[in-house]
Design an enzyme around this catalytic site. Structure first.
Site, PDB file in Angstrom:
ATOM      1  N   ASP A  68       0.820  -1.221   0.000  1.00 16.22           N
ATOM      2  CA  ASP A  68       0.000   0.000   0.000  1.00 16.22           C
ATOM      3  C   ASP A  68       0.852   1.268   0.000  1.00 16.22           C
ATOM      4  O   ASP A  68       2.056   1.229   0.203  1.00 16.22           O
ATOM      5  CB  ASP A  68      -0.954  -0.007   1.219  1.00 16.22           C
ATOM      6  N   ASP A 137      -7.289  -2.330  14.369  1.00 17.87           N
ATOM      7  CA  ASP A 137      -8.680  -2.636  14.013  1.00 17.87           C
ATOM      8  C   ASP A 137      -8.779  -3.927  13.184  1.00 17.87           C
ATOM      9  O   ASP A 137      -9.814  -4.218  12.598  1.00 17.87           O
ATOM     10  CB  ASP A 137      -9.330  -1.456  13.252  1.00 17.87           C
ATOM     11  N   HIS A 139      -7.052  -4.736  10.481  1.00 18.67           N
ATOM     12  CA  HIS A 139      -6.838  -4.659   9.029  1.00 18.67           C
ATOM     13  C   HIS A 139      -5.531  -5.316   8.597  1.00 18.67           C
ATOM     14  O   HIS A 139      -4.577  -5.388   9.366  1.00 18.67           O
ATOM     15  CB  HIS A 139      -6.907  -3.211   8.510  1.00 18.67           C
ATOM     16  N   GLU A 144      -9.683  -1.953   5.543  1.00 12.42           N
ATOM     17  CA  GLU A 144     -10.313  -1.560   6.800  1.00 12.42           C
ATOM     18  C   GLU A 144     -11.564  -2.410   7.051  1.00 12.42           C
ATOM     19  O   GLU A 144     -12.053  -3.083   6.138  1.00 12.42           O
ATOM     20  CB  GLU A 144     -10.684  -0.072   6.732  1.00 12.42           C
TER      21      GLU A 144
END
Ligand code: F6R
Length: 261
Positions: A68, A137, A139, A144
């Site tokens: 990413d 979280d 991910h 997400e």
């Protein structure tokens, strides 16, 4: 089941994970490696650099694809993932610059860039080993909560939690980019081997949900349960919420070739 390896320290965890990458390179010198950024794999990269310098681990035929990149940051921005990779890994090993692929944070056509990125991965025969971290979280890459488990490389809006978590790297929270280009969960699942590294107690909940919880798009790392070859390398605090911890430790001790007590 994912294979879980728990180490007493971050350094030990990083060394074990780096060995997985080295094993792939030793059997396939022109392997395609999927790279992650962030604090988690820093020790892994340090160990790979050491192996290059001291043990002759060779990156000359390797191709890499990063997971990413933030949208809006130029490659030389100190918080861009281009910069991170260069500083923490690429400049220290003998990788050919033309074999390095990182999503562009500055293209003016995200959709066609993302398609091109997927095509490049395919062109090189797919990713042999993908390095991953995990967000608090749950991910993987910037997939997400709520991301489709068959998603491909695309533009993604970061979750508030991720912006908060990553604010530590920027002067202030307002500077953290809101969008990123990220490989999808589907893209990641196509890699032949997956290696996830996680350290620290802030990751303990996400790790427990990813490894032992249901497969759900709310914790995209849980999709790794669907992959036949996922290894999860944890330090002690990151493993602290695993219910089956003793079992994982038992499996590791009982592996053929493992030193017997
Ligand atoms: C970065 C990436 C992210 C990070 C995750 C954890 O390329 O893919 O999923 O792995 O946000 O980041 P750290 O390691 O900084 O806690």
């Amino acid at each position: 089941m994912m294979e879980v390896f728990i180490s007493k320290t971050y350094d030990e965890m990083s060394r074990k994970a780096a060995r997985e990458v080295a094993d792939v390179l030793n059997t396939k010198p022109n392997a395609v490696i999927g790279m992650a950024t962030g604090s988690s794999p820093l020790g892994l990269y340090k160990e790979l650099v050491r192996m290059y310098q001291e043990d002759g681990l060779d990156f000359s035929q390797v191709t890499t694809f990063n997971l990413d990149e933030y949208v809006g940051l130029k490659a030389h921005h100190e918080q861009s993932y281009h910069y991170f990779m260069h500083e923490n890994f690429f400049k220290h090993v003998n990788i050919a610059p033309e074999n390095i692929y990182i999503p562009s944070g500055t293209t003016n056509n995200y959709q066609s860039f993302c398609q091109w990125y997927e095509q490049r991965i395919e062109h090189y025969g797919g990713i042999d080993i993908q390095i991953l971290g995990i967000g608090s979280d749950g991910h993987i890459a910037f997939n997400e909560p709520g991301s489709s488990l068959s998603s491909r490389t695309r533009l993604k809006t970061l979750a508030k939690q991720t912006i908060d978590d990553n604010a530590r790297f920027f002067e202030n929270r307002e500077e953290v980019p809101i969008y990123a280009i990220t490989m999808g969960v589907g893209t990641i699942l196509e890699a032949r081997k997956l290696v996830l590294v996680a350290n620290g107690d802030k990751k303990a909940d996400a790790v427990a949900q990813a490894v032992e919880g249901p497969v759900t798009s709310m914790i995209t790392a849980s999709a790794l349960q669907l992959h036949p070859d996922t290894k999860v390398f944890l330090d002690d605090p990151a493993a602290s919420k695993l219910q089956m911890r003793e079992y994982y430790e038992w499996i590791e001790r009982m592996k053929p070739g493992a030193p017997k007590r």
